[in-house]
Scaffold this motif. Structure first.
Motif, PDB file in Angstrom:
ATOM      1  N   GLY A 142       1.590   0.398   4.740  1.00 14.59           N
ATOM      2  CA  GLY A 142       2.297  -0.329   3.688  1.00 14.59           C
ATOM      3  C   GLY A 142       3.798  -0.200   3.833  1.00 14.59           C
ATOM      4  O   GLY A 142       4.543  -1.175   3.663  1.00 14.59           O
ATOM      5  N   VAL A 143       4.264   1.000   4.166  1.00  9.57           N
ATOM      6  CA  VAL A 143       5.691   1.224   4.370  1.00  9.57           C
ATOM      7  C   VAL A 143       6.193   0.398   5.554  1.00  9.57           C
ATOM      8  O   VAL A 143       7.267  -0.220   5.494  1.00  9.57           O
ATOM      9  N   SER A 144       5.412   0.383   6.643  1.00 10.76           N
ATOM     10  CA  SER A 144       5.819  -0.354   7.845  1.00 10.76           C
ATOM     11  C   SER A 144       5.941  -1.842   7.569  1.00 10.76           C
ATOM     12  O   SER A 144       6.933  -2.475   7.957  1.00 10.76           O
ATOM     13  N   ARG A 145       4.947  -2.405   6.888  1.00 12.48           N
ATOM     14  CA  ARG A 145       4.970  -3.850   6.607  1.00 12.48           C
ATOM     15  C   ARG A 145       6.136  -4.220   5.700  1.00 12.48           C
ATOM     16  O   ARG A 145       6.830  -5.210   5.920  1.00 12.48           O
ATOM     17  N   LEU A 146       6.365  -3.409   4.671  1.00 10.35           N
ATOM     18  CA  LEU A 146       7.464  -3.695   3.746  1.00 10.35           C
ATOM     19  C   LEU A 146       8.817  -3.543   4.458  1.00 10.35           C
ATOM     20  O   LEU A 146       9.716  -4.373   4.279  1.00 10.35           O
TER      21      LEU A 146
ATOM     22  N   LEU B 256       7.636   8.304  -0.940  1.00 12.39           N
ATOM     23  CA  LEU B 256       6.840   7.395  -1.773  1.00 12.39           C
ATOM     24  C   LEU B 256       6.587   8.046  -3.132  1.00 12.39           C
ATOM     25  O   LEU B 256       6.041   9.156  -3.201  1.00 12.39           O
ATOM     26  N   ILE B 257       6.968   7.364  -4.175  1.00 15.55           N
ATOM     27  CA  ILE B 257       6.812   7.881  -5.538  1.00 15.55           C
ATOM     28  C   ILE B 257       6.061   6.846  -6.364  1.00 15.55           C
ATOM     29  O   ILE B 257       6.402   5.671  -6.360  1.00 15.55           O
TER      30      ILE B 257
ATOM     31  N   SER C 128       4.353  11.179  -1.936  1.00 14.85           N
ATOM     32  CA  SER C 128       3.989  11.353  -0.535  1.00 14.85           C
ATOM     33  C   SER C 128       5.216  11.034   0.307  1.00 14.85           C
ATOM     34  O   SER C 128       6.228  10.526  -0.189  1.00 14.85           O
ATOM     35  N   SER C 129       5.104  11.334   1.608  1.00 16.50           N
ATOM     36  CA  SER C 129       6.183  11.020   2.535  1.00 16.50           C
ATOM     37  C   SER C 129       5.577  10.451   3.802  1.00 16.50           C
ATOM     38  O   SER C 129       4.683  11.065   4.400  1.00 16.50           O
ATOM     39  N   CYS C 130       6.030   9.248   4.188  1.00 20.15           N
ATOM     40  CA  CYS C 130       5.536   8.589   5.390  1.00 20.15           C
ATOM     41  C   CYS C 130       6.722   8.285   6.295  1.00 20.15           C
ATOM     42  O   CYS C 130       7.601   7.495   5.908  1.00 20.15           O
ATOM     43  N   SER C 131       6.734   8.894   7.489  1.00 17.63           N
ATOM     44  CA  SER C 131       7.840   8.676   8.432  1.00 17.63           C
ATOM     45  C   SER C 131       9.192   8.899   7.747  1.00 17.63           C
ATOM     46  O   SER C 131      10.135   8.127   7.921  1.00 17.63           O
TER      47      SER C 131
ATOM     48  N   LYS D 117       0.828  -1.199   0.000  1.00 17.25           N
ATOM     49  CA  LYS D 117       0.000   0.000   0.000  1.00 17.25           C
ATOM     50  C   LYS D 117       0.866   1.254   0.000  1.00 17.25           C
ATOM     51  O   LYS D 117       1.939   1.297   0.574  1.00 17.25           O
ATOM     52  N   PHE D 118       0.329   2.277  -0.634  1.00 18.79           N
ATOM     53  CA  PHE D 118       0.981   3.590  -0.709  1.00 18.79           C
ATOM     54  C   PHE D 118       0.577   4.370   0.544  1.00 18.79           C
ATOM     55  O   PHE D 118      -0.139   5.367   0.497  1.00 18.79           O
TER      56      PHE D 118
END
Length: 405
Positions: free
Chosen positions: A328-332, A361-362, A354-357, A323-324
């Motif tokens: 999604g970032v955490s799981r990956l 994300l592109i 976007s930017s997560c923590s 997920k975007f």
């Protein structure tokens, strides 16, 4: 006269016991008179000589003894149990027959599919022979190499869907349009690279290079069969790589697989059976003659690639499993065992950032965009597009969405 016919021995080698049992049943049913009235005929039917003839009681007692034995052994309860056991055995036999039939059908399908794959691979080999000659016309599309600047360029190739064909209110797409847009994309990339004195180029293929045939709704919109799709995608991507190699000092190529390149539907497909891998392999071999081209092998998974650009980890995924979003970032990241600097996606047919923590994300767009059955029914609207990123030692420097109007 009728009694005489009934009292005769049956011609199918009826033995004495069978004969007496049948006669007793006929007497009980009223079709023959009692034993004493037919005793003489029974003796003759059994072949007993006149001087040894037996009275009716001997025959009656033999039948009564047989009936008693039968009733004691095959009482109604036991008979019902026996019949029930027979029925159960028949059901089990039928089940085994069905299982055997299903297994045979599965084996036939597997053999048939294997034969088709082998035939397709053979055709593919013939089609690819000499392909490098047919795409050499791309040389010269860009005419100069840049000086060093400390800036690199990520060129995202996402959701090309080669083979998909549609023409409607929302747009038009086919393999010819795909080739034209990729050539325009190459010119845009070369122009951006020249203006920014790019040192190195990183091509990130993030899946769905072909339309595939994973669903019936996809198959009916394909202009080319699967082999032709692979051939065209390999040709178009190789043209693209050649053009960049003639413009820049170093071109690196990384490839991950998307959901459209599965060989079978998602329930039956093996995880690693993705035709994007085959396209990457073909591009690698076509480009083997270019000294400034590097094919970076996936060391994690065919759906996850990681490359180091100026000391930062850039991870490429298609996006069907990831997920975007922050979750999604955490799981990956937990699965990888490290937090990447940036994650490059495709899959949803539009450019996005976007930017997560602090993870960048592109998302790259789709060369086809809106117009096929999936995007129409899911109300996914977007322009055909791709994405270019400029990066330096500090990370992402700028984003350049390329839109094809």
């Amino acid at each position: 006269m009728e009694n005489e016919e009934l009292l005769k021995r049956l011609p199918e080698d009826e033995n004495d016991e069978q004969y007496l049992w049948r006669i007793s049943c006929l007497i009980d049913s009223g079709k023959l008179p009692q034993w004493r009235f037919i005793n003489e005929q029974v003796n003759r039917a059994l072949g007993i000589p006149d001087d040894e003839m037996r009275d009716e009681s001997s025959f009656r007692k033999r039948v009564q003894a047989a009936k008693k034995f039968y009733d004691n052994v095959f009482s109604r309860k036991e008979s019902d149990m026996f019949i029930s056991e027979l029925d159960e055995a028949k059901r089990e036999l039928e089940k085994e027959k069905v299982k055997l039939r299903d297994e045979r059908t599965a084996w036939k399908k597997q053999n048939r599919d294997q034969a088709r794959i082998e035939e397709d691979i053979s055709k593919l080999g013939e089609m690819l022979s000499g392909m490098s000659d047919s795409i050499s016309d791309v040389i010269g599309i860009c005419d100069s190499k840049s000086d060093e600047s400390g800036t690199d360029m990520i060129v995202v190739l996402s959701d090309l869907h080669i083979g998909q064909t549609f023409s409607n209110y929302f747009g038009e797409y086919n393999s010819d349009i795909a080739k034209e847009r990729l050539d325009r994309y190459l010119r845009e990339a070369c122009d951006i690279g020249k203006k920014n004195n790019i040192d190195n180029v990183y091509i990130m293929c993030v899946g769905d290079l072909i339309s595939g045939n994973i669903h019936k709704t996809v198959q009916v919109t394909n202009r080319e069969n699967l082999i032709e799709q692979i051939k065209l995608a390999s040709e178009y991507v190789s043209r693209f790589c050649m053009g960049l190699c003639h413009e820049f000092s170093s071109v690196s190529f990384v490839n991950v697989s998307g959901n459209h390149s599965r060989i079978d539907n998602y329930k039956d497909a093996m995880h690693d059976d993705r035709l994007d891998d085959l396209i990457g392999f073909i591009v690698k071999n076509i480009m083997s003659g270019f000294d400034n081209f590097e094919y970076i092998e996936n060391f994690i998974d065919n759906g996850i690639a990681c490359i180091d650009i100026r000391g930062k980890n850039y991870v490429a995924v298609h996006g069907d499993y990831d997920k975007f979003s922050e979750s999604g970032v955490s799981r990956l990241s937990m699965m990888l065992g490290f937090v990447p600097y940036s994650i490059i996606y495709g899959h949803l047919h539009h450019n996005e950032f976007s930017s997560c923590s602090n993870v960048k994300l592109i998302r790259g767009g789709s060369l086809a965009s809106t117009g096929d059955q999936f995007t129409l029914e899911k109300r996914i609207k977007g322009e055909p597009s791709q994405m270019i990123c400029l990066v330096d030692n500090n990370g992402i420097k700028s984003l350049h969405p390329i839109v094809f109007r």
